[in-house]
Design a protein around this motif. Structure first.
Motif, PDB file in Angstrom:
ATOM      1  N   LEU A 172      34.118  35.927  44.043  1.00  0.00           N
ATOM      2  CA  LEU A 172      33.758  36.043  42.622  1.00  0.00           C
ATOM      3  C   LEU A 172      32.793  34.926  42.231  1.00  0.00           C
ATOM      4  CD1 LEU A 172      36.923  37.026  40.596  1.00  0.00           C
ATOM      5  CD2 LEU A 172      34.662  38.115  40.568  1.00  0.00           C
ATOM      6  N   ALA A 173      33.118  33.706  42.685  1.00  0.00           N
ATOM      7  CA  ALA A 173      32.258  32.563  42.374  1.00  0.00           C
ATOM      8  C   ALA A 173      30.876  32.772  42.966  1.00  0.00           C
ATOM      9  CB  ALA A 173      32.878  31.279  42.929  1.00  0.00           C
ATOM     10  N   LEU A 174      30.866  33.333  44.204  1.00  0.00           N
ATOM     11  CA  LEU A 174      29.582  33.571  44.880  1.00  0.00           C
ATOM     12  C   LEU A 174      28.737  34.554  44.068  1.00  0.00           C
ATOM     13  CD1 LEU A 174      28.170  32.786  47.522  1.00  0.00           C
ATOM     14  CD2 LEU A 174      28.978  34.922  48.483  1.00  0.00           C
ATOM     15  N   ALA A 175      29.353  35.677  43.640  1.00  0.00           N
ATOM     16  CA  ALA A 175      28.616  36.689  42.881  1.00  0.00           C
ATOM     17  C   ALA A 175      28.078  36.097  41.591  1.00  0.00           C
ATOM     18  CB  ALA A 175      29.536  37.868  42.581  1.00  0.00           C
ATOM     19  N   LEU A 176      28.943  35.332  40.920  1.00  0.00           N
ATOM     20  CA  LEU A 176      28.530  34.717  39.654  1.00  0.00           C
ATOM     21  C   LEU A 176      27.376  33.739  39.892  1.00  0.00           C
ATOM     22  CD1 LEU A 176      29.862  35.208  36.908  1.00  0.00           C
ATOM     23  CD2 LEU A 176      30.845  32.922  37.090  1.00  0.00           C
ATOM     24  N   GLY A 177      27.517  32.982  40.985  1.00  0.00           N
ATOM     25  CA  GLY A 177      26.481  31.994  41.336  1.00  0.00           C
ATOM     26  C   GLY A 177      25.152  32.668  41.590  1.00  0.00           C
ATOM     27  N   VAL A 178      25.174  33.801  42.338  1.00  0.00           N
ATOM     28  CA  VAL A 178      23.929  34.523  42.652  1.00  0.00           C
ATOM     29  C   VAL A 178      23.276  35.018  41.361  1.00  0.00           C
ATOM     30  CG1 VAL A 178      23.032  36.626  43.691  1.00  0.00           C
ATOM     31  CG2 VAL A 178      24.599  35.182  44.977  1.00  0.00           C
ATOM     32  N   LEU A 179      24.131  35.537  40.480  1.00  0.00           N
ATOM     33  CA  LEU A 179      23.608  36.052  39.211  1.00  0.00           C
ATOM     34  C   LEU A 179      22.929  34.923  38.419  1.00  0.00           C
ATOM     35  CD1 LEU A 179      23.763  38.789  37.655  1.00  0.00           C
ATOM     36  CD2 LEU A 179      25.487  37.667  36.226  1.00  0.00           C
ATOM     37  N   LEU A 180      23.652  33.804  38.303  1.00  0.00           N
ATOM     38  CA  LEU A 180      23.102  32.671  37.549  1.00  0.00           C
ATOM     39  C   LEU A 180      21.823  32.153  38.209  1.00  0.00           C
ATOM     40  CD1 LEU A 180      26.259  30.650  36.517  1.00  0.00           C
ATOM     41  CD2 LEU A 180      24.687  31.917  35.058  1.00  0.00           C
ATOM     42  N   ALA A 181      21.833  32.101  39.551  1.00  0.00           N
ATOM     43  CA  ALA A 181      20.650  31.584  40.264  1.00  0.00           C
ATOM     44  C   ALA A 181      19.453  32.474  40.009  1.00  0.00           C
ATOM     45  CB  ALA A 181      20.945  31.510  41.755  1.00  0.00           C
ATOM     46  N   SER A 182      19.701  33.813  39.998  1.00  0.00           N
ATOM     47  CA  SER A 182      18.553  34.706  39.799  1.00  0.00           C
ATOM     48  C   SER A 182      18.004  34.545  38.385  1.00  0.00           C
ATOM     49  CB  SER A 182      18.934  36.148  40.119  1.00  0.00           C
ATOM     50  OG  SER A 182      19.236  36.841  38.940  1.00  0.00           O
ATOM     51  N   VAL A 183      18.922  34.415  37.395  1.00  0.00           N
ATOM     52  CA  VAL A 183      18.453  34.217  36.010  1.00  0.00           C
ATOM     53  C   VAL A 183      17.703  32.889  35.882  1.00  0.00           C
ATOM     54  CG1 VAL A 183      19.201  33.834  33.636  1.00  0.00           C
ATOM     55  CG2 VAL A 183      20.242  35.651  34.996  1.00  0.00           C
ATOM     56  N   ALA A 184      18.321  31.825  36.442  1.00  0.00           N
ATOM     57  CA  ALA A 184      17.698  30.505  36.339  1.00  0.00           C
ATOM     58  C   ALA A 184      16.366  30.506  37.073  1.00  0.00           C
ATOM     59  CB  ALA A 184      18.617  29.452  36.935  1.00  0.00           C
ATOM     60  N   GLY A 185      16.357  31.107  38.260  1.00  0.00           N
ATOM     61  CA  GLY A 185      15.119  31.155  39.060  1.00  0.00           C
ATOM     62  C   GLY A 185      14.013  31.813  38.290  1.00  0.00           C
ATOM     63  N   ARG A 186      14.374  32.942  37.658  1.00  0.00           N
ATOM     64  CA  ARG A 186      13.333  33.669  36.938  1.00  0.00           C
ATOM     65  C   ARG A 186      12.851  32.853  35.732  1.00  0.00           C
ATOM     66  NH1 ARG A 186      15.452  39.342  36.434  1.00  0.00           N
ATOM     67  NH2 ARG A 186      16.265  38.897  38.491  1.00  0.00           N
ATOM     68  N   SER A 187      13.797  32.202  35.035  1.00  0.00           N
ATOM     69  CA  SER A 187      13.373  31.489  33.824  1.00  0.00           C
ATOM     70  C   SER A 187      12.575  30.237  34.178  1.00  0.00           C
ATOM     71  CB  SER A 187      14.572  31.150  32.938  1.00  0.00           C
ATOM     72  OG  SER A 187      15.250  30.053  33.486  1.00  0.00           O
ATOM     73  N   ILE A 188      12.766  29.687  35.387  1.00  0.00           N
ATOM     74  CA  ILE A 188      11.932  28.552  35.792  1.00  0.00           C
ATOM     75  C   ILE A 188      10.606  29.071  36.351  1.00  0.00           C
ATOM     76  CG2 ILE A 188      11.722  26.604  37.386  1.00  0.00           C
ATOM     77  CD1 ILE A 188      14.731  26.319  37.251  1.00  0.00           C
ATOM     78  N   ALA A 189      10.711  30.205  37.071  1.00  0.00           N
ATOM     79  CA  ALA A 189       9.505  30.707  37.734  1.00  0.00           C
ATOM     80  C   ALA A 189       8.504  31.267  36.729  1.00  0.00           C
ATOM     81  CB  ALA A 189       9.883  31.790  38.736  1.00  0.00           C
ATOM     82  N   ARG A 190       8.994  31.858  35.590  1.00  0.00           N
ATOM     83  CA  ARG A 190       8.067  32.490  34.648  1.00  0.00           C
ATOM     84  C   ARG A 190       7.019  31.518  34.109  1.00  0.00           C
ATOM     85  NH1 ARG A 190      11.235  34.677  30.727  1.00  0.00           N
ATOM     86  NH2 ARG A 190      10.829  32.765  29.605  1.00  0.00           N
ATOM     87  N   PRO A 191       7.445  30.366  33.559  1.00  0.00           N
ATOM     88  CA  PRO A 191       6.402  29.438  33.088  1.00  0.00           C
ATOM     89  C   PRO A 191       5.470  28.978  34.199  1.00  0.00           C
ATOM     90  CG  PRO A 191       8.589  28.462  32.895  1.00  0.00           C
ATOM     91  CD  PRO A 191       8.786  29.892  33.216  1.00  0.00           C
ATOM     92  N   LEU A 192       5.998  28.868  35.434  1.00  0.00           N
ATOM     93  CA  LEU A 192       5.121  28.440  36.532  1.00  0.00           C
ATOM     94  C   LEU A 192       4.078  29.508  36.825  1.00  0.00           C
ATOM     95  CD1 LEU A 192       7.507  26.652  39.044  1.00  0.00           C
ATOM     96  CD2 LEU A 192       5.735  25.663  37.606  1.00  0.00           C
ATOM     97  N   THR A 193       4.553  30.793  36.847  1.00  0.00           N
ATOM     98  CA  THR A 193       3.619  31.897  37.090  1.00  0.00           C
ATOM     99  C   THR A 193       2.560  31.936  35.987  1.00  0.00           C
ATOM    100  OG1 THR A 193       5.529  33.061  37.916  1.00  0.00           O
ATOM    101  CG2 THR A 193       3.540  34.345  37.652  1.00  0.00           C
ATOM    102  N   GLU A 194       3.040  31.745  34.732  1.00  0.00           N
ATOM    103  CA  GLU A 194       2.090  31.783  33.604  1.00  0.00           C
ATOM    104  C   GLU A 194       1.105  30.614  33.672  1.00  0.00           C
ATOM    105  OE1 GLU A 194       5.054  34.043  30.484  1.00  0.00           O
ATOM    106  OE2 GLU A 194       4.371  32.019  30.024  1.00  0.00           O
ATOM    107  N   THR A 195       1.596  29.472  34.155  1.00  0.00           N
ATOM    108  CA  THR A 195       0.702  28.316  34.301  1.00  0.00           C
ATOM    109  C   THR A 195      -0.362  28.629  35.350  1.00  0.00           C
ATOM    110  OG1 THR A 195       2.608  26.945  33.837  1.00  0.00           O
ATOM    111  CG2 THR A 195       0.665  25.818  34.651  1.00  0.00           C
ATOM    112  N   ALA A 196       0.061  29.266  36.437  1.00  0.00           N
ATOM    113  CA  ALA A 196      -0.912  29.634  37.478  1.00  0.00           C
ATOM    114  C   ALA A 196      -1.956  30.581  36.902  1.00  0.00           C
ATOM    115  CB  ALA A 196      -0.190  30.282  38.650  1.00  0.00           C
ATOM    116  N   LEU A 197      -1.491  31.545  36.066  1.00  0.00           N
ATOM    117  CA  LEU A 197      -2.430  32.491  35.438  1.00  0.00           C
ATOM    118  C   LEU A 197      -3.424  31.748  34.554  1.00  0.00           C
ATOM    119  CD1 LEU A 197      -0.293  35.579  34.409  1.00  0.00           C
ATOM    120  CD2 LEU A 197      -2.119  35.439  36.095  1.00  0.00           C
ATOM    121  N   ALA A 198      -2.914  30.753  33.788  1.00  0.00           N
ATOM    122  CA  ALA A 198      -3.779  29.967  32.900  1.00  0.00           C
ATOM    123  C   ALA A 198      -4.835  29.238  33.723  1.00  0.00           C
ATOM    124  CB  ALA A 198      -2.957  28.980  32.093  1.00  0.00           C
TER     125      ALA A 198
END
Ligand code: ATP
Ligand code: MG
Length: 575
Positions: A172-198
């Protein structure tokens, strides 16, 4: 692998390792706790059994079987000598074959008076067992040992049952961790991707969109990028302004400017250069070597493209004379500046001709004056002849005077010291009166008429200038028209002004002379004109006077039929 996925993979790997460590650690803790507890239990059971042990050796076998079955354990009774006297799992008949147990570690400890314990596979029953032995078993030659044992697979079952809940929680902890990691990853990656676009937009020169992430490190990066963009924009602006300025300067230059690369391909050519070379703005320019096909010009081009700096040179471009300054560029290629010298050269010719003409015009009357004066000085000239000679001298002096006056008039108009002061005057009297003022005998030989068209009753002109124009035109008409001819002056409105034309029925002017008669000293028939007393300045004065009003002159003529000189004068337009 993009940033978000990588972040997730790393997080998942960390989670899996953590969960594995937890599971293994939990297993070890549970097992050791459980075994501790079991050992305590076994020891207590052994103590109870010691109290209940019958004295009669024949009852020991039944005792071990009964209590072992009741407790779910194996009971072994060993005497002081290491002989097994009873065992839950060994029938009484086979006890003789059981090997001596005194050396077993738990037995040895119990024989020494301590509580012994061990964990190992049993050679007797072939399963993993946990043993606890205490002193006080069958008293044969001294107290023996009571040993109780429990199969370890029971322990395994309990450990596994507890471990199962740990595993479920870990998953259960693993599943929750994966979910949180994917959300966190995306929310960190989005500004980076947008910065690259800029950054990419900045490179492409389009307007960049700068993201705001709320993550200080990423925001610092975006801030630095924005600062860089603003700095770049400011510099580009300055560069663009400078470039536009230079471009404007080059385009406004009277000199032709051409630049080329090392192979001679034209990179820029300003309008003056195109005009000089005869190329319209939309026509592509060939390479320099083709563009300058004349030998002298090609030499300049080739030398410059090879990096040499050669002195400025005058070359002929079709019908134009140009001074070429050519300089090699540091990175290869060349810049050529073309100075159009054609007008300068033409002016030089005009000036030369002018000096020659004036000298020539002055020389004839001067020769005649000095000739007659010399003759007068010599002896024996009668008073009658003297008078004639003096008259000739005076006439020649007048002619020179006239020439100088005309020349002065022209200079005044040309230099701009004289300016016309136009005003509205009545056309009819202005045009007619001048004719009437001309010398009577000459005037009488021709018929004169004037035609004023509707709309030209008034003319906007400087009266003195008009008078001088008409005197010259009437004088010519009368001079080059045989007696009995007709002279007509007309005025009519035309193209925002008035056209005044003087038409005669005289000799006319040949086509090749017609376009030159407004030049100074130009005479269609020099001998005749000179004989008539003309200097060839009359029409030049007319042209300058009309042009100083903003108007223009032109002539039409047919040999033997007559000539018409037109003067167009602009009329001020109501605002
Ligand atoms: P000037 O007028 O200075 O006394 P000019 O009459 O010779 O001398 P222009 O009036 O400038 O000089 O005229 C230039 C030449 O044009 C004349 O020499 C003449 O050959 C020609 N010309 C001018 N007007 C007429 C005309 N109406 N008919 C025929 N030829 C003319
Ligand atoms: Mg004249």
């Amino acid at each position: 692998m993009n940033f978000a996925r990588r972040l997730m993979a790393v997080t998942v790997a960390v989670l899996i390792v953590t969960v594995l460590v937890l599971v293994v650690a939990a297993e070890l803790w549970i097992r050791s706790d459980l075994e501790q507890e079991l050992r305590g239990n076994l020891e207590r059971q052994a103590s109870l059994l010691r109290e209940a042990l019958p004295r009669d050796p024949l009852a020991w076998g039944q005792f071990a079987t009964r209590f072992g079955a009741a407790g779910g354990i194996r009971i072994t009774l060993m005497d002081r000598n290491g002989r097994v006297r009873a065992d839950t799992d060994v029938p009484a008949a086979e006890l003789n074959q059981v090997e001596n147990h005194a050396a077993r570690p738990e037995m040895a400890a119990a024989l020494a008076g301590r509580t012994g314990q061990a964990k190992r596979p049993s050679s007797t029953i072939g399963r993993d067992l946990m043993y606890v032995a205490i002193p006080g078993g069958p008293a044969v030659g001294g107290p023996g040992v009571i040993r109780v044992a429990l199969p370890l697979d029971q322990v395994d079952a309990v450990v596994w049952r507890r471990q199962r809940s740990v595993l479920v929680a870990a998953l259960l902890a693993l599943a929750l961790g994966v979910l949180l990691a994917s959300v966190a990853g995306r929310s960190i990656a989005r500004p980076l991707t947008e910065t690259a676009l800029a950054a990419r937009a900045i490179a492409a020169g389009t307007t960049p969109h700068f993201p705001h992430s709320g993550i200080p490190d990423v925001d610092a990066l975006v801030g630095a990028l924005r600062g860089m963009h603003e700095e770049l924009e400011a510099r580009f602006d300055a560069l663009r302004r400078k470039q536009a300025e230079t471009e404007m300067l080059v385009n406004a230059m009277v000199e032709g400017v051409i630049s080329s690369d090392a192979r001679g391909r034209v990179l820029t050519a300003n309008p003056a250069a195109r005009r000089l070379l005869g190329y319209s703005a939309d026509r592509p320019l060939p390479e320099l070597q083709v563009l300058f096909h004349q030998k002298a010009a090609r030499e300049v081009v080739n030398a410059t493209l090879q990096g040499e700096t050669i002195p400025d040179r005058e070359i002929l471009l079709d019908d134009r004379t140009c001074l070429v300054s050519a300089r090699p560029l540091p990175e290869g290629g060349a810049v050529l500046v073309l100075h159009d010298l054609t007008d300068l050269r033409r002016l030089e010719v005009i000036r030369r001709d002018f000096v020659a003409n004036v000298s020539h015009e002055l020389k004839t009357p001067l020769t005649s004056i000095s000739g007659y004066a010399e003759t007068l000085l010599s002896e024996g000239v009668g008073s009658e002849t003297s008078k004639r000679f003096l008259e000739t001298i005076l006439a020649n002096a007048h002619r020179m005077q006239q020439l100088v006056d005309d020349q002065l008039d022209l200079s005044r108009i040309e230099s701009g010291t004289w300016r016309p002061a136009p005003r509205w005057i009545q056309a009819e009297p202005a045009l007619g009166d001048v004719w009437n003022e001309l010398d009577l005998p000459a005037r009488g030989a021709h018929r004169f008429s004037s035609e004023i068209a509707p709309g030209a009753e008034k003319i906007f002109v400087d009266p003195d200038a008009l008078r001088q124009v008409l005197v010259n035109l009437y004088d010519n008409a009368r001079r080059y028209t045989p007696a009995g001819g007709r002279v007509t002056v007309s005025a009519k409105p035309e193209a925002g002004g008035v056209r005044i034309s003087v038409r005669d029925t005289g000799t006319g002017i040949g086509g090749d002379h017609l376009f030159r008669i407004f030049e100074r000293f130009y005479r269609a028939d020099p001998s005749r004109s000179r004989a008539e007393g003309g200097t060839g300045l009359g029409l030049a004065i007319v042209k300058h006077l009309v042009e100083s009003h903003g108007g223009r002159v032109w002539a039409e003529s047919t040999l033997g039929q007559g000539t018409t000189i037109h003067c167009w004068l602009p009329t001020p337009q109501p605002a």
